[in-house]
Design an enzyme around this catalytic site. Structure first.
Site, short mmCIF file in Angstrom:
data_model
loop_
_atom_site.label_atom_id
_atom_site.label_comp_id
_atom_site.label_asym_id
_atom_site.label_seq_id
_atom_site.Cartn_x
_atom_site.Cartn_y
_atom_site.Cartn_z
CB CYS A 1 -13.26 15.93 -75.91
SG CYS A 1 -12.43 14.50 -75.20
CB THR B 1 2.76 -10.24 -54.15
OG1 THR B 1 3.32 -10.29 -55.48
CG2 THR B 1 3.88 -10.06 -53.13
CD GLN C 1 3.10 -6.79 -57.19
OE1 GLN C 1 3.35 -7.40 -58.22
NE2 GLN C 1 3.16 -7.38 -56.01
CG PHE D 1 -4.02 -11.70 -61.90
CD1 PHE D 1 -5.32 -11.27 -61.97
CD2 PHE D 1 -3.04 -10.94 -62.51
CE1 PHE D 1 -5.66 -10.09 -62.63
CE2 PHE D 1 -3.36 -9.75 -63.17
CZ PHE D 1 -4.67 -9.33 -63.22
NE ARG D 2 0.95 -15.18 -62.04
CZ ARG D 2 0.80 -13.89 -62.28
NH1 ARG D 2 0.31 -13.09 -61.35
NH2 ARG D 2 1.16 -13.38 -63.43
CB ILE E 1 -5.41 -1.36 -59.88
CG1 ILE E 1 -6.26 -2.61 -60.13
CG2 ILE E 1 -4.03 -1.52 -60.53
CD1 ILE E 1 -6.56 -2.87 -61.60
CG ASP E 2 -7.69 -2.94 -54.29
OD1 ASP E 2 -7.07 -2.06 -53.64
OD2 ASP E 2 -7.51 -4.16 -54.13
CG HIS F 1 0.79 -2.79 -61.45
ND1 HIS F 1 0.76 -4.10 -61.00
CD2 HIS F 1 2.05 -2.63 -61.96
CE1 HIS F 1 1.93 -4.68 -61.24
NE2 HIS F 1 2.72 -3.82 -61.81
CB CYS G 1 -14.47 12.28 -72.76
SG CYS G 1 -14.23 13.90 -72.03
P1 CNA Z 1 -1.12 -12.92 -57.94
O1 CNA Z 1 -0.09 -13.33 -58.94
O2 CNA Z 1 -2.53 -13.30 -58.19
O3 CNA Z 1 -0.65 -13.55 -56.53
C1 CNA Z 1 -1.43 -13.41 -55.39
C2 CNA Z 1 -0.77 -14.22 -54.29
O4 CNA Z 1 -1.45 -13.93 -53.08
C3 CNA Z 1 -0.83 -15.72 -54.50
O5 CNA Z 1 0.48 -16.25 -54.36
C4 CNA Z 1 -1.76 -16.24 -53.40
O6 CNA Z 1 -1.34 -17.47 -52.87
C5 CNA Z 1 -1.63 -15.15 -52.36
N1 CNA Z 1 -2.82 -14.94 -51.53
C6 CNA Z 1 -4.13 -14.91 -51.90
N2 CNA Z 1 -4.90 -14.59 -50.85
C7 CNA Z 1 -4.07 -14.44 -49.79
C8 CNA Z 1 -4.26 -14.12 -48.42
N3 CNA Z 1 -5.47 -13.87 -47.91
N4 CNA Z 1 -3.17 -14.04 -47.62
C9 CNA Z 1 -1.92 -14.29 -48.10
N5 CNA Z 1 -1.68 -14.60 -49.39
C10 CNA Z 1 -2.74 -14.66 -50.23
O7 CNA Z 1 -1.09 -11.35 -57.69
P2 CNA Z 1 0.17 -10.37 -57.64
O8 CNA Z 1 -0.29 -9.16 -56.94
O9 CNA Z 1 1.38 -11.04 -57.21
O10 CNA Z 1 0.35 -10.04 -59.19
C11 CNA Z 1 0.39 -8.79 -59.58
C12 CNA Z 1 -0.82 -8.38 -60.46
C13 CNA Z 1 -2.17 -8.79 -59.96
C14 CNA Z 1 -0.84 -6.90 -60.47
O11 CNA Z 1 -0.68 -6.47 -61.79
C15 CNA Z 1 -2.20 -6.47 -59.96
O12 CNA Z 1 -2.64 -5.31 -60.58
C16 CNA Z 1 -3.08 -7.62 -60.27
N6 CNA Z 1 -4.35 -7.73 -59.53
C17 CNA Z 1 -4.74 -6.75 -58.66
C18 CNA Z 1 -5.95 -6.89 -57.96
C19 CNA Z 1 -6.37 -5.81 -57.00
O13 CNA Z 1 -6.11 -4.63 -57.25
N7 CNA Z 1 -7.00 -6.17 -55.86
C20 CNA Z 1 -6.76 -8.03 -58.17
C21 CNA Z 1 -6.32 -8.99 -59.09
C22 CNA Z 1 -5.11 -8.83 -59.76
#
Ligand code: CNA
Length: 261
Positions: free
Chosen positions: A160, A198, A109, A39-40, A111-112, A127, A157
């Protein structure tokens, strides 16, 4: 408070080799090496111009699902469903560590579903998962991801006629109580806690870390997090590189003392 950081990978390997109930707590950064945007990050979903100017929080909310299901499913399918993604070295390394008795649980966190695809057994999905879906009809008919057709965009569905939604916790929805309790229990019993990939910006998930009573807290993230100052070991490097190396050293080094217990 920070532990010896001259060789952080050695420190982490030493911690895991003597741990009895280590836990990994991860987020979207765990799966970026599998080609799934987080996301970020700069390349993350929050920087992408999608959803007609509306925030990803709204596009992935309960309100959007109910009020604008077409828009919800367009956005959700385009950004969060990646059926061809493969586990990367974080996923496989954690699965190896668990199989060798060095890791008790993964709390994610994400969902993949990639931790399970890599072979991890004890995985708490805070999640939910795109892999599981159920219809909103009375019978709650269940469908795996592979059973959801590409069209219509809003899945219906066949039994239903109700909308089929993913078992994913949307913004505005509560986390599953049993999953939260099991996660708190695992964190509470952990003697090593590794937090990886995260931003720790999403609550209540990030708040679960307060239940960790121990002193071996490792944080592996590309960028700074609000908990950096409280961690015993902070590594600003790709989590797949670190976990892969730790797993290799612990399990494939040829040193019998470092191998599975
Ligand atoms: P976030 O807020 O997007 O943070 C991700 C963090 O990971 C950031 O601080 C990045 O700097 C860091 N990062 C990115 N790539 C790497 C790497 N290779 N090695 C180390 N650090 C890295 O995501 P969070 O998980 O903190 O936020 C939670 C949300 C995002 C949840 O609700 C998830 O469901 C949601 N989400 C999930 C997925 C998935 O399932 N793959 C994808 C996108 C978002």
């Amino acid at each position: 408070m920070t532990a010896n950081t001259s060789d952080p990978i050695k420190t982490l390997t030493d911690w895991l080799s003597s741990a009895h109930s280590a836990v990994f707590f991860g987020g979207a950064g765990v799966s970026t090496a599998s080609g799934i945007p987080d996301f970020r990050s700069a390349a993350g979903l929050y920087s992408a111009q999608q959803g007609n100017g509306r925030s990803p929080e709204y596009m992935l909310s309960h309100d959007c699902l109910v009020d604008e299901p077409e828009e919800f499913f367009e956005f959700y399918r385009a950004n969060l469903v990646h059926p061809d993604a493969k586990p990367n070295r974080t996923h496989t390394g954690l699965a190896e560590l668990e199989a060798a008795g060095h890791l008790a649980a993964v709390i994610t966190q994400n969902i993949d579903g990639l931790h399970q695809k890599a072979g991890s057994k004890t995985v708490y999905e805070l999640h939910g998962s795109v892999e599981r879906n159920h219809c909103l009809g009375r019978a709650h008919h269940f469908y795996s991801l592979s059973e959801i057709p590409a069209r219509p965009v809003v899945p219906i569905c066949p039994q239903c006629g109700a909308i089929v939604r993913p078992d994913v916790v949307l913004y505005g929805e509560a986390l599953d109580t049993a999953t939260v309790e099991a996660s708190i229990d695992a964190i509470n019993r952990a003697d090593v806690l590794i937090v990886g990939g995260t931003s720790l910006a999403v609550y209540p998930a990030a708040g679960l870390l307060q239940y960790y009573p121990g002193r071996r807290l490792a944080l592996i993230n590309l960028t700074r997090t609000p908990m950096d100052s409280q961690a015993d070991l902070v590594i600003h490097k790709p989590v797949d590189q670190i976990i892969g190396t730790v797993s290799d050293r612990l399990l494939h080094s040829g040193d019998p003392a470092a191998k599975g217990r």
